[in-house]
Design an enzyme around this catalytic site. Structure first.
Site, mmCIF file in Angstrom:
data_model
loop_
_atom_site.group_PDB
_atom_site.id
_atom_site.type_symbol
_atom_site.label_atom_id
_atom_site.label_comp_id
_atom_site.label_asym_id
_atom_site.label_seq_id
_atom_site.Cartn_x
_atom_site.Cartn_y
_atom_site.Cartn_z
ATOM 1 N N ASP A 149 0.826 -1.214 0.000
ATOM 2 C CA ASP A 149 0.000 0.000 0.000
ATOM 3 C C ASP A 149 0.859 1.261 0.000
ATOM 4 O O ASP A 149 2.081 1.208 0.151
ATOM 5 C CB ASP A 149 -0.958 -0.008 1.207
ATOM 6 C CG ASP A 149 -0.293 -0.489 2.511
ATOM 7 O OD1 ASP A 149 0.944 -0.397 2.618
ATOM 8 O OD2 ASP A 149 -1.007 -0.945 3.406
ATOM 9 N N ASN B 17 -7.482 -3.124 14.373
ATOM 10 C CA ASN B 17 -8.872 -3.329 13.938
ATOM 11 C C ASN B 17 -9.008 -4.507 12.977
ATOM 12 O O ASN B 17 -10.056 -4.699 12.365
ATOM 13 C CB ASN B 17 -9.431 -2.049 13.294
ATOM 14 C CG ASN B 17 -8.721 -1.677 12.004
ATOM 15 O OD1 ASN B 17 -7.782 -2.351 11.579
ATOM 16 N ND2 ASN B 17 -9.145 -0.595 11.382
ATOM 17 N N GLU C 288 -9.641 -1.927 5.449
ATOM 18 C CA GLU C 288 -10.268 -1.689 6.741
ATOM 19 C C GLU C 288 -11.499 -2.582 6.904
ATOM 20 O O GLU C 288 -11.990 -3.156 5.918
ATOM 21 C CB GLU C 288 -10.656 -0.206 6.847
ATOM 22 C CG GLU C 288 -9.498 0.776 6.640
ATOM 23 C CD GLU C 288 -8.498 0.833 7.800
ATOM 24 O OE1 GLU C 288 -8.411 -0.136 8.597
ATOM 25 O OE2 GLU C 288 -7.780 1.836 7.915
ATOM 26 N N HIS D 298 -7.242 -4.961 10.174
ATOM 27 C CA HIS D 298 -6.981 -4.703 8.745
ATOM 28 C C HIS D 298 -5.710 -5.421 8.290
ATOM 29 O O HIS D 298 -4.812 -5.700 9.081
ATOM 30 C CB HIS D 298 -6.945 -3.194 8.431
ATOM 31 C CG HIS D 298 -5.739 -2.450 8.882
ATOM 32 N ND1 HIS D 298 -5.726 -1.077 9.072
ATOM 33 C CD2 HIS D 298 -4.470 -2.846 9.167
ATOM 34 C CE1 HIS D 298 -4.531 -0.692 9.435
ATOM 35 N NE2 HIS D 298 -3.744 -1.739 9.514
HETATM 36 P P1 PGA Z 1 2.441 -2.111 12.518
HETATM 37 O O1 PGA Z 1 1.186 -1.920 11.572
HETATM 38 O O2 PGA Z 1 3.296 -3.150 11.887
HETATM 39 O O3 PGA Z 1 3.120 -0.764 12.530
HETATM 40 O O4 PGA Z 1 1.928 -2.510 13.858
HETATM 41 C C1 PGA Z 1 0.543 -3.048 11.061
HETATM 42 C C2 PGA Z 1 -0.710 -2.638 10.341
HETATM 43 O O5 PGA Z 1 -1.357 -1.660 10.747
HETATM 44 O O6 PGA Z 1 -1.070 -3.319 9.375
#
Ligand code: PGA
Length: 248
Positions: free
Chosen positions: A64, A133, A140, A135
């Site tokens: 992304d 959450n 999302e 995702h």
């Molecule tokens: P993080 O983020 O590796 O910084 O915890 C993971 C995500 O939000 O997919």
């Protein structure tokens, strides 16, 4: 699903690197799917230590990118991939792809990204993190399991979680381009990394909850080869984790 619960960060990174290396070795032009965020950084450092063993033709596709951010901005995912993957692993930048969040025609850029993944032969190993959450990528809750690369609006909790990379919370972009859930599931192998108690609920919902768009990561239950590499805190709400999966 294969679940490894490993307390030591170095051992966790080594296990994840083994899972990545195993599928890349012996392929002429293998393709790695790369996540950004904090979760994969130790894995990338471990892959850098194994750089000599990385196939020469290795390519990469990022999950992304924020909409509207300059790829030269270190907070862009293009910047993160360059600094933690392309340069340290010695990849040919022409073989490393990140969605273009500044394209004049974002829909066309999303279609082109899907075509580029297909033209590469597909992702061999996809590295993913998980949001609190649930995702994956920037898919999302509520995202369709059929989704492909597209523009999405970020959840408030995602913008809050990512505010640590910006001077002001209001600077966090509101939209992103993300591979869809169907795009992610088309990888041959998926390695999900999660550490910390903040991820425990999402990890449990993803693995042991219903397969439902309310938890995008639950779509992983439909993939034939997912490996989870967790620390004990992230695994703490899993009911069905066999003692044999606790490796240190
Ligand atoms: P993080 O983020 O590796 O910084 O915890 C993971 C995500 O939000 O997919």
């Amino acid at each position: 699903m294969d679940i490894a619960v490993i307390a030591d960060p170095a051992a966790r990174a080594a296990h994840a690197a083994d899972l990545v290396e195993e599928l890349l070795t012996g392929r002429a032009e293998p393709v790695l799917g790369v996540a950004t965020g904090a979760s994969p950084l130790e894995l990338y450092a471990e892959l850098e230590r194994r750089r000599e063993r990385m196939p020469r033709g290795l390519g990469a596709f990022a999950l992304d990118e924020y909409v509207g951010i300059d790829p030269r901005d270190p907070r862009s995912y293009a910047g993160v991939v360059r600094d933690h993957v392309t340069v340290p692993l010695g990849l040919d930048p022409r073989r490393v792809h990140v969605p273009d969040g500044r394209a004049a025609d974002l829909a066309a850029a999303c279609r082109a990204y899907e075509e580029a993944i297909a033209a590469s032969g597909g992702v061999d190993v996809q590295i993913v993190g998980i949001g609190t959450n649930g995702h994956i990528g920037f898919n999302e809750p509520g995202s369709s399991f059929d989704s492909r690369t597209r523009v999405v609006e970020l959840a408030a909790s995602t913008r809050e979680a990512n505010a640590r990379y910006f001077d002001e919370p209001s600077e966090v972009p509101t939209h992103a381009v993300t591979q869809g859930i169907a795009t992610i599931l088309s990888a041959r192998r998926i390695v999900l990394l999660a550490a910390g108690a903040a991820k425990a609920e999402a990890v449990a919902a993803a693995l042991e909850g219903p397969v439902d768009p309310a938890c995008p990561a639950s779509a992983l239950q439909r993939h034939p080869e997912v490996h989870l590499v967790l620390d004990p805190d992230a695994a703490s709400q899993l009911r069905g984790v066999a003692a044999s999966s606790v490796r240190g």
